[in-house]
Design a protein around this motif. Structure first.
Motif, PDB file in Angstrom:
ATOM      1  N   PHE A 221       0.845  -1.192   0.000  1.00  0.00           N
ATOM      2  CA  PHE A 221       0.000   0.000   0.000  1.00  0.00           C
ATOM      3  C   PHE A 221       0.879   1.240   0.000  1.00  0.00           C
ATOM      4  N   THR A 222       0.287   2.344  -0.391  1.00  0.00           N
ATOM      5  CA  THR A 222       1.001   3.624  -0.425  1.00  0.00           C
ATOM      6  C   THR A 222       0.256   4.626   0.433  1.00  0.00           C
ATOM      7  N   THR A 223       0.951   5.230   1.340  1.00  0.00           N
ATOM      8  CA  THR A 223       0.328   6.238   2.192  1.00  0.00           C
ATOM      9  C   THR A 223      -0.097   7.435   1.359  1.00  0.00           C
ATOM     10  N   SER A 224      -1.080   8.131   1.861  1.00  0.00           N
ATOM     11  CA  SER A 224      -1.608   9.287   1.143  1.00  0.00           C
ATOM     12  C   SER A 224      -0.553  10.390   1.054  1.00  0.00           C
ATOM     13  N   SER A 225      -0.673  11.152  -0.031  1.00  0.00           N
ATOM     14  CA  SER A 225       0.279  12.246  -0.230  1.00  0.00           C
ATOM     15  C   SER A 225      -0.068  13.468   0.610  1.00  0.00           C
ATOM     16  N   GLY A 226      -1.252  13.416   1.216  1.00  0.00           N
ATOM     17  CA  GLY A 226      -1.693  14.572   1.985  1.00  0.00           C
ATOM     18  C   GLY A 226      -2.761  15.364   1.259  1.00  0.00           C
ATOM     19  N   ILE A 227      -2.821  15.187  -0.087  1.00  0.00           N
ATOM     20  CA  ILE A 227      -3.882  15.825  -0.864  1.00  0.00           C
ATOM     21  C   ILE A 227      -4.885  14.752  -1.264  1.00  0.00           C
ATOM     22  N   PRO A 228      -6.110  15.127  -1.596  1.00  0.00           N
ATOM     23  CA  PRO A 228      -7.131  14.121  -1.933  1.00  0.00           C
ATOM     24  C   PRO A 228      -6.744  13.287  -3.155  1.00  0.00           C
ATOM     25  N   GLN A 229      -7.255  12.072  -3.192  1.00  0.00           N
ATOM     26  CA  GLN A 229      -7.114  11.201  -4.364  1.00  0.00           C
ATOM     27  C   GLN A 229      -8.462  11.164  -5.072  1.00  0.00           C
ATOM     28  N   ILE A 230      -8.468  11.438  -6.392  1.00  0.00           N
ATOM     29  CA  ILE A 230      -9.732  11.598  -7.102  1.00  0.00           C
ATOM     30  C   ILE A 230      -9.667  10.981  -8.493  1.00  0.00           C
ATOM     31  N   ILE A 231     -10.789  10.428  -8.931  1.00  0.00           N
ATOM     32  CA  ILE A 231     -10.941   9.841 -10.267  1.00  0.00           C
ATOM     33  C   ILE A 231     -11.986  10.652 -11.022  1.00  0.00           C
ATOM     34  N   THR A 232     -11.696  10.999 -12.281  1.00  0.00           N
ATOM     35  CA  THR A 232     -12.654  11.731 -13.108  1.00  0.00           C
ATOM     36  C   THR A 232     -13.663  10.762 -13.712  1.00  0.00           C
ATOM     37  N   LEU A 233     -14.958  11.066 -13.606  1.00  0.00           N
ATOM     38  CA  LEU A 233     -16.001  10.226 -14.188  1.00  0.00           C
ATOM     39  C   LEU A 233     -16.154  10.532 -15.676  1.00  0.00           C
ATOM     40  N   THR A 234     -16.468   9.493 -16.452  1.00  0.00           N
ATOM     41  CA  THR A 234     -16.604   9.623 -17.907  1.00  0.00           C
ATOM     42  C   THR A 234     -17.731  10.598 -18.247  1.00  0.00           C
ATOM     43  N   PRO A 235     -17.481  11.567 -19.162  1.00  0.00           N
ATOM     44  CA  PRO A 235     -18.531  12.506 -19.561  1.00  0.00           C
ATOM     45  C   PRO A 235     -19.737  11.774 -20.161  1.00  0.00           C
ATOM     46  N   SER A 236     -20.937  12.248 -19.866  1.00  0.00           N
ATOM     47  CA  SER A 236     -22.161  11.641 -20.395  1.00  0.00           C
ATOM     48  C   SER A 236     -23.188  12.748 -20.619  1.00  0.00           C
ATOM     49  N   GLU A 237     -24.339  12.352 -21.186  1.00  0.00           N
ATOM     50  CA  GLU A 237     -25.437  13.307 -21.450  1.00  0.00           C
ATOM     51  C   GLU A 237     -24.900  14.559 -22.140  1.00  0.00           C
ATOM     52  N   ILE A 238     -24.075  14.346 -23.160  1.00  0.00           N
ATOM     53  CA  ILE A 238     -23.449  15.456 -23.883  1.00  0.00           C
ATOM     54  C   ILE A 238     -24.458  16.056 -24.858  1.00  0.00           C
ATOM     55  N   THR A 239     -24.696  17.356 -24.741  1.00  0.00           N
ATOM     56  CA  THR A 239     -25.551  18.076 -25.674  1.00  0.00           C
ATOM     57  C   THR A 239     -24.719  19.160 -26.344  1.00  0.00           C
ATOM     58  N   ALA A 240     -25.404  20.070 -27.047  1.00  0.00           N
ATOM     59  CA  ALA A 240     -24.684  21.152 -27.715  1.00  0.00           C
ATOM     60  C   ALA A 240     -24.145  22.184 -26.735  1.00  0.00           C
ATOM     61  N   GLU A 241     -24.708  22.215 -25.534  1.00  0.00           N
ATOM     62  CA  GLU A 241     -24.287  23.259 -24.607  1.00  0.00           C
ATOM     63  C   GLU A 241     -23.948  22.762 -23.204  1.00  0.00           C
ATOM     64  N   SER A 242     -24.032  21.450 -22.960  1.00  0.00           N
ATOM     65  CA  SER A 242     -23.812  20.975 -21.593  1.00  0.00           C
ATOM     66  C   SER A 242     -23.206  19.572 -21.579  1.00  0.00           C
ATOM     67  N   VAL A 244     -22.442  16.201 -18.484  1.00  0.00           N
ATOM     68  CA  VAL A 244     -22.495  15.695 -17.111  1.00  0.00           C
ATOM     69  C   VAL A 244     -21.256  14.844 -16.867  1.00  0.00           C
ATOM     70  N   SER A 245     -20.570  15.109 -15.796  1.00  0.00           N
ATOM     71  CA  SER A 245     -19.417  14.303 -15.399  1.00  0.00           C
ATOM     72  C   SER A 245     -19.397  14.295 -13.867  1.00  0.00           C
ATOM     73  N   GLY A 246     -18.221  14.344 -13.284  1.00  0.00           N
ATOM     74  CA  GLY A 246     -18.093  14.337 -11.834  1.00  0.00           C
ATOM     75  C   GLY A 246     -16.823  13.633 -11.432  1.00  0.00           C
ATOM     76  N   GLY A 247     -16.768  13.187 -10.195  1.00  0.00           N
ATOM     77  CA  GLY A 247     -15.559  12.536  -9.710  1.00  0.00           C
ATOM     78  C   GLY A 247     -15.859  11.552  -8.610  1.00  0.00           C
ATOM     79  N   ASN A 248     -14.868  10.753  -8.289  1.00  0.00           N
ATOM     80  CA  ASN A 248     -14.935   9.822  -7.160  1.00  0.00           C
ATOM     81  C   ASN A 248     -13.708  10.073  -6.290  1.00  0.00           C
ATOM     82  N   ILE A 249     -13.903  10.677  -5.123  1.00  0.00           N
ATOM     83  CA  ILE A 249     -12.801  10.978  -4.208  1.00  0.00           C
ATOM     84  C   ILE A 249     -12.596   9.751  -3.327  1.00  0.00           C
ATOM     85  N   THR A 250     -11.529   9.018  -3.563  1.00  0.00           N
ATOM     86  CA  THR A 250     -11.262   7.764  -2.849  1.00  0.00           C
ATOM     87  C   THR A 250     -10.540   7.975  -1.534  1.00  0.00           C
ATOM     88  N   SER A 251      -9.904   9.124  -1.345  1.00  0.00           N
ATOM     89  CA  SER A 251      -9.222   9.434  -0.077  1.00  0.00           C
ATOM     90  C   SER A 251      -9.166  10.942   0.088  1.00  0.00           C
TER      91      SER A 251
END
Length: 535
Positions: A221-242, A244-251
């Motif tokens: 295992f690897t100890t945390s760097s002190g800053i959050p660990q985050i994964i970018t969620l795949t973009p979806s519901e793509i329109t001409a002007e918008s 939807v995405s988001g993230g998953n903060i694992t630590s």
């Protein structure tokens, strides 16, 4: 008086004679019993048994084996009781001590006494190293973590010490760092502290008994760097002007996340003056984010971010392109929608209209419901000459997929495999039920989306009070712009199959009428599809 004396004398003689006769009966012999071989020997148990071949002339009241660490064990010591009567029996010896020599013999008891079989001896298995596993690493922070271990087998000797050892190189041992667990249970845990942030550690559980020390598997295992660990969620519901995405903060990196969201830019470098950022709450876990105000038909770069008191970290940068036309479909906020997924993984809103349940979006699958791919045809010359299944996207642009759906020829419809299992294309009778429920004069208006982005004006009668959310989605070949034509969907019914080309029934709503209409067109035309739930 003389007769009574004679009777008394007879009785006395009979009593004395009976006593003499009983006293002279032969006493039963001791039973005869043999001892079975010892088998299934472990550190703490074994099996043996015997066979009573003679009861000696009296009932066998008990039989079994007796054992001890001194020769010629008797039933006064350790023994089993394995029933009564003659015959063979099997006995289990338990509570033994590892690496110890034992003597065992069978016994059988009748009224005369107890007889023993021949003596066998055996030695229990020696003490072995314990078996221990490293079950997991949890609660990883910048300077600490929690390690779980489990004793699988004590090796036949009490566990004198258990814990975990760790190092920054592989195969740590007691010569490196160790933490002793105070728990005397099969499963135990150890809290490691004073670790270094952002450092890889190797850890494994250990256990010690009188035979020595053994180790579990190494976990990394690897100890945390002190800053959050985050994964970018795949973009979806793509329109001409918008989008939807988001993230998953694992630590959270050891400090609470105080800000999170997504960033979008025209450039990979995300310059501040050319970036759009959202703010989507605090804390760890999954969050969703919707960004508006984008330009149509444009390539963007997107990444999720999370900030704590130490700093900000970013997820992987992903690329997406906005659609050419259109904005989000505005589903009726006063209604409750269901959901259904197709075999392609596309999710749709569904809506109850009277006694019927409909898709509230156009079908956009590229596969039949048996998993077979539908041929994707982009050449209009090929399309009009097809006599087999085909589909395309509006303007052959997949960016139309999410809000306009796909266009299918009637050959694909006629397979009966376009809609998900439990759903089908409507027939004319089902359309009559829909029109009757909505009212013939304004059925189309109640089906149409009210937004101006998908319809030419004045978009007669549009209220979308049914929740059907129809949009002007074009057709193929011919008028292909999303703003032209009307909303046309195939039915499941052919109209005139002997014509050339053959013709099938469709239905439609248009910008300049509040009504529903039945339409007919060649099998080779590309129309949208709406599914209705089976009864």
């Amino acid at each position: 008086m003389k007769i009574s004396s004679k009777i008394s004398l007879v009785i006395i003689v009979l009593i004395i004679g009976g006593y003499i006769l009983f006293s002279c009966r032969k006493k039963p012999d001791l039973p005869t019993v043999t001892t079975a071989n010892v088998f299934a020997i472990t550190r703490t148990s074994s099996s043996s048994g015997g066979n009573v071949t003679s009861d000696g002339g009296a009932e066998i009241t008990a039989k079994g084996v007796c054992w001890g660490t001194i020769s010629n064990p008797t039933i006064a010591g350790s023994k089993t009781i394995d029933g009564k009567g003659m015959g063979s029996f099997t006995s289990s010896l338990t509570g033994l001590t590892a690496n110890t020599k034992y003597y065992v013999r069978a016994y059988a008891t009748n009224e005369t006494g107890t007889a023993y079989g021949s003596e066998n001896n055996f030695t229990t298995s020696p003490i072995a190293l314990p078996q221990v596993t490293t079950s997991g690493v949890t609660a990883i922070f910048t300077s600490s973590s929690l390690i779980i271990g489990e004793i699988v087998d004590d090796g036949g000797s009490p566990i004198m010490e258990r814990g975990v050892c760790w190092a920054t190189s592989d195969n740590p041992s007691l010569e490196d760092n160790k933490t002793i667990s105070e728990e005397e249970t099969v499963s135990f845990s150890c809290f490691l502290d004073d670790l270094v942030a952002n450092t890889t550690y190797y850890v494994r559980a250990y256990a010690i008994n009188s035979a020595g020390t053994s180790y579990g598997d190494v976990l990394i295992f690897t100890t945390s760097s002190g800053i959050p660990q985050i994964i970018t969620l795949t973009p979806s519901e793509i329109t001409a002007e918008s989008v939807v995405s988001g993230g998953n903060i694992t630590s959270d990196g050891g400090s609470p996340v105080i800000s999170r969201g997504i960033q979008i830019s025209h450039f990979e470098t995300f310059p501040v003056f050319e970036s759009i950022s959202t703010s989507d709450g605090t804390g760890v876990g999954i969050f969703n984010s919707k960004s508006k105000g984008l330009s149509s038909n444009t390539t963007y770069y997107l990444r999720a971010y999370a900030t704590n008191s130490i700093g900000t970290n970013y997820g992987e940068m992903l690329i997406f392109k906005t659609a050419k036309y259109g904005i989000d479909i505005v589903f009726n906020p006063n209604l409750t929608y269901g959901t259904i997924a197709d075999i392609d993984g596309n999710n749709y809103k569904t809506i109850q209209i009277g006694t019927q349940t409909w898709f509230a979006e156009n079908l956009r699958t590229s596969k039949f419901n048996d998993g077979i791919s539908i041929p994707y045809v982009t050449d209009s010359n090929v399309w009009v000459s097809l006599n087999s299944s085909g589909f395309c996207w509006l303007e052959n642009d997949i960016n139309y997929k999410n809000f306009a759906g796909a266009l299918y020829n009637w050959y694909a419809v006629n397979t009966g495999k376009l809609c998900p299992s439990g759903w089908h294309l409507p027939n004319l009778s089902e359309l009559d039920v829909l029109e009757t429920f909505l009212g013939e004069q304004n059925a189309g208006g109640k089906l149409k989306e009210t937004g101006t982005a998908y319809w030419l004006q004045p978009n007669e009668g549009a209220t979308n009070e049914s929740g059907f959310s129809a949009i002007s989605s074009g057709y193929y070949p011919g008028i292909s712009s999303i703003h032209d034509g009307g909303a046309i969907w195939w039915t499941s019914e052919p109209w005139w199959s002997i014509t050339e080309p053959p013709i099938a029934n469709a239905w439609m709503v248009t910008w300049n009428s509040p009504k529903m209409e039945v339409w007919s067109a060649p099998y080779t035309y590309g129309y949208a599809v709406r599914c209705i739930k089976d009864n």
